[in-house]
Design an enzyme around this catalytic site. Structure first.
Site, short mmCIF file in Angstrom:
data_model
loop_
_atom_site.label_atom_id
_atom_site.label_comp_id
_atom_site.label_asym_id
_atom_site.label_seq_id
_atom_site.Cartn_x
_atom_site.Cartn_y
_atom_site.Cartn_z
N GLU A 1 0.92 -1.22 0.02
CA GLU A 1 -0.04 -0.06 0.00
C GLU A 1 0.87 1.26 -0.08
OE1 GLU A 1 -3.29 -0.08 -0.12
OE2 GLU A 1 -3.95 -1.85 0.34
N CYS B 1 -2.56 9.22 2.15
CA CYS B 1 -2.12 8.79 1.06
C CYS B 1 -3.05 9.03 -0.10
CB CYS B 1 -2.08 7.34 1.03
SG CYS B 1 -3.29 6.24 1.69
P1 NAD Z 1 8.16 5.29 5.09
O1 NAD Z 1 8.26 4.36 3.43
O2 NAD Z 1 9.12 6.29 5.10
O3 NAD Z 1 7.98 4.08 6.09
C1 NAD Z 1 7.02 3.15 6.14
C2 NAD Z 1 7.48 2.07 7.04
O4 NAD Z 1 8.63 1.29 6.48
C3 NAD Z 1 8.00 2.71 8.57
O5 NAD Z 1 7.63 1.56 9.49
C4 NAD Z 1 9.65 2.52 8.18
O6 NAD Z 1 10.21 2.38 9.36
C5 NAD Z 1 9.59 1.07 7.45
N1 NAD Z 1 10.89 1.06 6.66
C6 NAD Z 1 11.93 2.01 6.34
N2 NAD Z 1 12.90 1.34 5.44
C7 NAD Z 1 12.53 0.16 5.14
C8 NAD Z 1 13.18 -0.84 4.72
N3 NAD Z 1 14.20 -0.76 3.90
N4 NAD Z 1 12.53 -2.23 4.89
C9 NAD Z 1 11.56 -2.41 5.61
N5 NAD Z 1 10.58 -1.46 6.29
C10 NAD Z 1 11.41 -0.04 6.12
O7 NAD Z 1 6.77 5.87 4.73
P2 NAD Z 1 6.17 7.00 5.78
O8 NAD Z 1 6.73 8.40 5.69
O9 NAD Z 1 6.08 6.42 7.21
O10 NAD Z 1 4.71 7.20 5.15
C11 NAD Z 1 4.18 8.01 4.13
C12 NAD Z 1 4.18 7.21 2.84
O11 NAD Z 1 3.01 6.04 3.05
C13 NAD Z 1 3.73 8.21 1.65
O12 NAD Z 1 4.02 7.87 0.49
C14 NAD Z 1 1.85 7.73 1.58
O13 NAD Z 1 1.46 7.87 0.37
C15 NAD Z 1 2.16 6.26 2.11
N6 NAD Z 1 0.97 5.61 2.56
C16 NAD Z 1 0.16 4.95 1.75
C17 NAD Z 1 -0.84 4.22 2.09
C18 NAD Z 1 -2.01 3.31 1.30
O14 NAD Z 1 -2.74 2.70 1.94
N7 NAD Z 1 -1.40 3.18 0.03
C19 NAD Z 1 -1.54 4.57 3.55
C20 NAD Z 1 -0.78 5.44 4.14
C21 NAD Z 1 0.54 5.96 3.80
#
Ligand code: NAD
Length: 511
Positions: free
Chosen positions: A265, A299
């Site tokens: 997602e 998102c």
């Molecule tokens: P992010 O990608 O920075 O982090 C998301 C999660 O991934 C965090 O828990 C982080 O600690 C973890 N993470 C980071 N690097 C990783 C790796 N290499 N391997 C595994 N896990 C890792 O995102 P964010 O800034 O927390 O959230 C914002 C983003 O999320 C935006 O792009 C938004 O559009 C998206 N989002 C999408 C949805 C959806 O349903 N499509 C919903 C909410 C947010």
């Protein structure tokens, strides 16, 4: 520490303290780094959370795997009953948990409470599912044979969640996965660890009351390292990842490398098409919340308004006026006066500043906003931009802040083309009164997104439908409809009760 401030007594109501343990494997025990959790509204430390070490992750995975055997043996309606009780426990803590989300993530209180309500709704949905989980019988071409489709739990799953929905995303996954018979390890965002601890304590209270091992719902607070460990763990059958497209792509490749299953997602770049016949009162009412609400940190936030040339000037001018009416209501997300809270981190403010500077450099016009607000916390002005081409790299990328690009379209068909030309494919919407255009929009040559709306904005989905998007949004689906299938494995079972062996397709082998 805000946890000691009587104004934030709801933190104590949730069992939080100055120093909290961020790992739950049936017991609360953590040996990793100490993480500070900040309030984005004032930059102050709320409290600290001890995160997971690699050994703590291992203990979670072992305990969860062990817990799975008993959990998977429970009749499905009994698992539904546990999820029903979790829904009730959340109802009891609705107010304090909503307040914590507002304080730690930064969204305004009604939205924060709405997020907890969403988890409660998913519990209701999962409860229904626990009485209706299907299995199909198909006709067999062979006499005395029957074909059955049987669904079984996957086992251990991992949930990695983003900062912006620190409760709902876990709820979407957890409630459905529990009914399906899975156990989980949750790796929340390391900037919303207190919310994760508070939610897990609520789930734990229900599990304990019912003598169910706590490791059914394990928690591992940590950063990228713990996320990567989980992604590479062969015992984790499904990795449900919510976050940015860049990280999600790495996660998808890593999970595929070991032939695990992933549910992605990821980021969106959502557009509303404003048709020449749109009801503009309706549109403006919807667009204000969709573009500027949650400080642009959904998102499904509307990032592009594709406006028919006949109404372009009017829409931009009325939108500016509407934005003008909310600037005085930017502030503390816990205050009932506030409509727009802060960005989540200083890094998000920097990304906003950089994007605004680049917009100006590339010849865009800042019609409204564009500045960081000088006060404590991480506040920026909601921003309206005109004058950039529809295919500019800025317009085609997701900046997770309240910036909306207004783009003129000559006709509805061009609007569909622009809607679909970005990499992301999460949410989309059209405002129109034309029935023919509605059907074009939802048809094969219409929007290519996972969420395709008419006369409502791009955000604010309900749990009954499947939630998720296409293309660089990752293709995953969560919540309602048949999204439960991602959490189960399917066996096609053929049973022969004829007493003789017959081959399919009438094949004769030997005499
Ligand atoms: P992010 O990608 O920075 O982090 C998301 C999660 O991934 C965090 O828990 C982080 O600690 C973890 N993470 C980071 N690097 C990783 C790796 N290499 N391997 C595994 N896990 C890792 O995102 P964010 O800034 O927390 O959230 C914002 C983003 O999320 C935006 O792009 C938004 O559009 C998206 N989002 C999408 C949805 C959806 O349903 N499509 C919903 C909410 C947010």
């Amino acid at each position: 520490y805000l946890v000691d401030d009587p104004n934030y007594s709801f933190l104590k109501d949730l069992g939080l303290d100055k120093k909290n343990v961020g790992v739950f494997n049936g017991k609360w025990e953590a040996n990793g780094q100490l993480i500070q959790s900040f309030s984005p509204a004032n930059g102050k430390v709320i409290a600290e959370v001890q995160s997971a070490s690699a050994a703590d992750y291992e203990a979670c995975a072992k305990a969860a795997q062990e817990a799975w055997h008993a959990w998977a043996e429970l009749p499905i309606p009994s698992r539904g009953e546990i999820v029903r009780q979790i829904g009730d426990a959340l109802r009891e803590k609705l107010q304090p948990l909503g307040q914590l989300v507002s304080l730690e993530m930064g969204k305004i209180l009604p939205e924060a409470i709405g997020e907890v309500v969403e988890y409660i709704h998913v519990c209701d949905l999962a409860l229904g599912l626990s009485r209706t989980l299907p299995g199909t019988i198909f006709p067999s071409e062979r006499p005395g044979h029957v074909l059955i489709e049987k669904w079984n739990p996957l086992g251990l799953i991992g949930v990695i969640s983003a900062f912006n929905f620190p409760v709902a995303v876990y709820g979407w996954n957890s409630a459905i996965a529990m009914v399906c018979g899975d156990v989980s390890i949750w790796k929340p965002s390391d900037t919303t660890p207190l919310t994760a601890v508070a939610v897990t304590k609520i789930v734990e209270s229900v599990l304990t009351k019912n003598n169910i091992p706590g490791a059914v719902a394990a928690l591992c607070v940590g950063g990228k390292d713990i996320g990567q460990t989980l992604v590479q763990d062969h015992r984790v059958k499904l990795v449900s990842f919510t976050g940015s497209t860049a990280v999600g792509q790495q996660v998808g490749v890593e999970v595929q490398r070991r032939f695990g299953r992933h549910l992605l997602e990821l980021g969106g770049n959502n557009a509303i098409i404003v048709n020449s016949d749109a009801n503009l009162d309706l549109l403006l009412n919807a667009a204000l919340f969709a573009c500027a609400g949650t400080a642009g940190q959904r998102c499904t936030t509307t990032r592009r308004l594709l406006i028919h040339k006949k109404v372009f000037a009017e829409v931009v001018s009325r939108l500016k006026k509407a934005y003008g009416g909310v600037v005085s209501r930017i502030g503390d997300p816990l205050s009932s006066e506030t409509l727009i809270g802060p960005l989540h981190t200083p890094a998000a403010v920097e990304a906003y500043k950089k994007t605004v500077a680049e917009i100006v450099k590339q010849g865009g016009t800042i019609e409204f906003g564009g500045k960081v607000i000088e006060r404590d916390g991480y506040f920026v002005e909601p921003t309206i931009v005109t004058g950039l081409p529809h295919d500019s790299p800025l317009v085609k990328s997701e900046c997770f802040a309240p910036i909306v690009y207004c783009i003129e379209i000559p006709d509805f068909e061009t609007g569909i083309q622009y809607n679909n030309e970005v990499d992301q494919g999460l949410s989309s919407s059209v405002f129109t009164e034309n029935l023919g255009d509605v059907f074009k929009w939802i048809g094969p040559h219409g929007s290519d997104c996972g969420i395709v709306n008419v006369n409502i904005p791009t955000n604010g989905a309900e749990v009954g439908g499947a939630f998720g998007g296409e293309k660089a949004t990752g293709g995953g689906r969560e919540c309602g409809s048949d999204a439960w299938k991602a959490y189960m494995r399917r066996s096609t079972v053929t049973i022969n009760y004829s007493g003789t062996i017959k081959l399919a397709q009438n094949i004769k082998f030997g005499d």
